[in-house]
Write an enzyme that holds these catalytic residues in place. Structure first.
Site, PDB file in Angstrom:
ATOM      1  N   GLY A  45     -13.541  81.698 -88.756  1.00  0.00           N
ATOM      2  CA  GLY A  45     -12.395  81.386 -87.910  1.00  0.00           C
ATOM      3  C   GLY A  45     -11.484  82.597 -87.833  1.00  0.00           C
ATOM      4  N   GLN A  50      -3.551  86.954 -86.693  1.00  0.00           N
ATOM      5  CA  GLN A  50      -4.329  87.881 -87.527  1.00  0.00           C
ATOM      6  C   GLN A  50      -4.740  89.147 -86.777  1.00  0.00           C
ATOM      7  OE1 GLN A  50      -7.170  84.618 -88.894  1.00  0.00           O
ATOM      8  NE2 GLN A  50      -7.005  85.893 -90.731  1.00  0.00           N
ATOM      9  N   CYS A  98      -9.687  84.215 -96.716  1.00  0.00           N
ATOM     10  CA  CYS A  98      -9.052  84.550 -95.440  1.00  0.00           C
ATOM     11  C   CYS A  98      -9.222  86.044 -95.178  1.00  0.00           C
ATOM     12  CB  CYS A  98      -7.568  84.190 -95.511  1.00  0.00           C
ATOM     13  SG  CYS A  98      -6.668  84.531 -94.000  1.00  0.00           S
ATOM     14  N   LEU A  99      -9.568  86.396 -93.938  1.00  0.00           N
ATOM     15  CA  LEU A  99      -9.772  87.807 -93.619  1.00  0.00           C
ATOM     16  C   LEU A  99      -8.498  88.629 -93.810  1.00  0.00           C
ATOM     17  CD1 LEU A  99     -11.961  87.403 -90.396  1.00  0.00           C
ATOM     18  CD2 LEU A  99     -12.741  88.095 -92.673  1.00  0.00           C
ATOM     19  N   HIS A 140      -6.827  75.343 -91.814  1.00  0.00           N
ATOM     20  CA  HIS A 140      -6.582  76.723 -92.257  1.00  0.00           C
ATOM     21  C   HIS A 140      -6.144  77.587 -91.065  1.00  0.00           C
ATOM     22  CE1 HIS A 140      -7.618  80.451 -94.702  1.00  0.00           C
ATOM     23  NE2 HIS A 140      -7.512  80.922 -93.476  1.00  0.00           N
ATOM     24  N   GLU A 141      -6.882  77.498 -89.952  1.00  0.00           N
ATOM     25  CA  GLU A 141      -6.540  78.318 -88.781  1.00  0.00           C
ATOM     26  C   GLU A 141      -5.225  77.857 -88.158  1.00  0.00           C
ATOM     27  OE1 GLU A 141      -8.058  81.020 -88.466  1.00  0.00           O
ATOM     28  OE2 GLU A 141      -9.658  80.469 -89.845  1.00  0.00           O
ATOM     29  N   HIS A 144      -2.260  79.334 -89.661  1.00  0.00           N
ATOM     30  CA  HIS A 144      -1.940  80.694 -89.207  1.00  0.00           C
ATOM     31  C   HIS A 144      -0.966  80.685 -88.023  1.00  0.00           C
ATOM     32  CE1 HIS A 144      -4.296  83.340 -91.702  1.00  0.00           C
ATOM     33  NE2 HIS A 144      -5.425  82.696 -91.472  1.00  0.00           N
TER      34      HIS A 144
HETATM   35 NI    NI Z   1      -7.184  82.841 -92.586  1.00  0.00          NI
END
Ligand code: NI
Length: 184
Positions: A45, A50, A98-99, A140-141, A144
């Site tokens: 995702g 991000q 998470c990236l 989670h997304e 963000h």
């Molecule tokens: Ni993330």
């Protein structure tokens, strides 16, 4: 085109993102770039904050994990202007990463079922229920675009234990094989 992923410490990750409409500049190109960036960094995702854009857009492709989580089969979506309208079911704990927080994986407890209203990349509107791991990825997304990160849910003890790693990330001291932007 690959986009740099904004690391923990960048303020854009803490903003509540804004709705967009069809006229948002170069939206199809942005979505294409986000898919490319997500696949190249082995993410499942990716949310617009991000990549430095404070807009209510995120995308998910869970197919890679479908062997372990059957509910992820064919789960590929673009979510625009999303609003979670219900959270219920059991509370379930699983590890997340998470990236924007490379090298950190921690258990997070979330509701097992959500109902979400959103638009797709063509601005068609949907209300959809997600359960299991699909529900976790969406939450989670979604966090963000609400300026939240999964580390916000950790206990004070766990937060203390990862503090030095967080500091290293904010200083750009992290080894990843994707393009990143450290906070300035
Ligand atoms: Ni993330």
């Amino acid at each position: 085109m690959l986009l740099p992923i904004f690391l923990y410490g960048n303020r854009v990750l803490r903003k509540i993102a804004k709705d967009i409409d069809k006229d948002y500049e170069e939206l199809p190109q942005l979505i294409e770039n986000m898919w490319e960036t997500m696949y190249r960094s082995d993410g499942i995702g990716l949310a617009a904050p991000q990549v430095g854009k404070s807009i209510r857009l995120f995308l998910i492709d869970g197919n890679d994990l479908a062997e372990d989580f059957p509910e992820l089969k064919d789960f590929k979506r673009v979510f625009i202007n999303a609003r979670i309208i219900e959270r219920d079911g059991e509370k379930v704990t699983e590890a997340e990463g998470c990236l924007s927080l490379p090298g950190i994986r921690e258990d997070v407890t979330r509701y097992d079922r959500i109902k979400i209203a959103y638009q797709d990349e063509n601005f068609n509107s949907y209300e959809e229920v997600f359960e299991g791991f699909a529900s976790r990825i969406v939450q989670h997304e979604y966090d963000h675009i609400e300026g939240k990160l999964f580390i916000d849910y950790l206990s004070p003890l766990r937060k203390r234990l990862i503090k030095s790693r967080l500091t290293a990330i904010t200083q750009g001291k992290t080894e990843v094989d994707y393009k990143v932007r450290a906070p300035r």
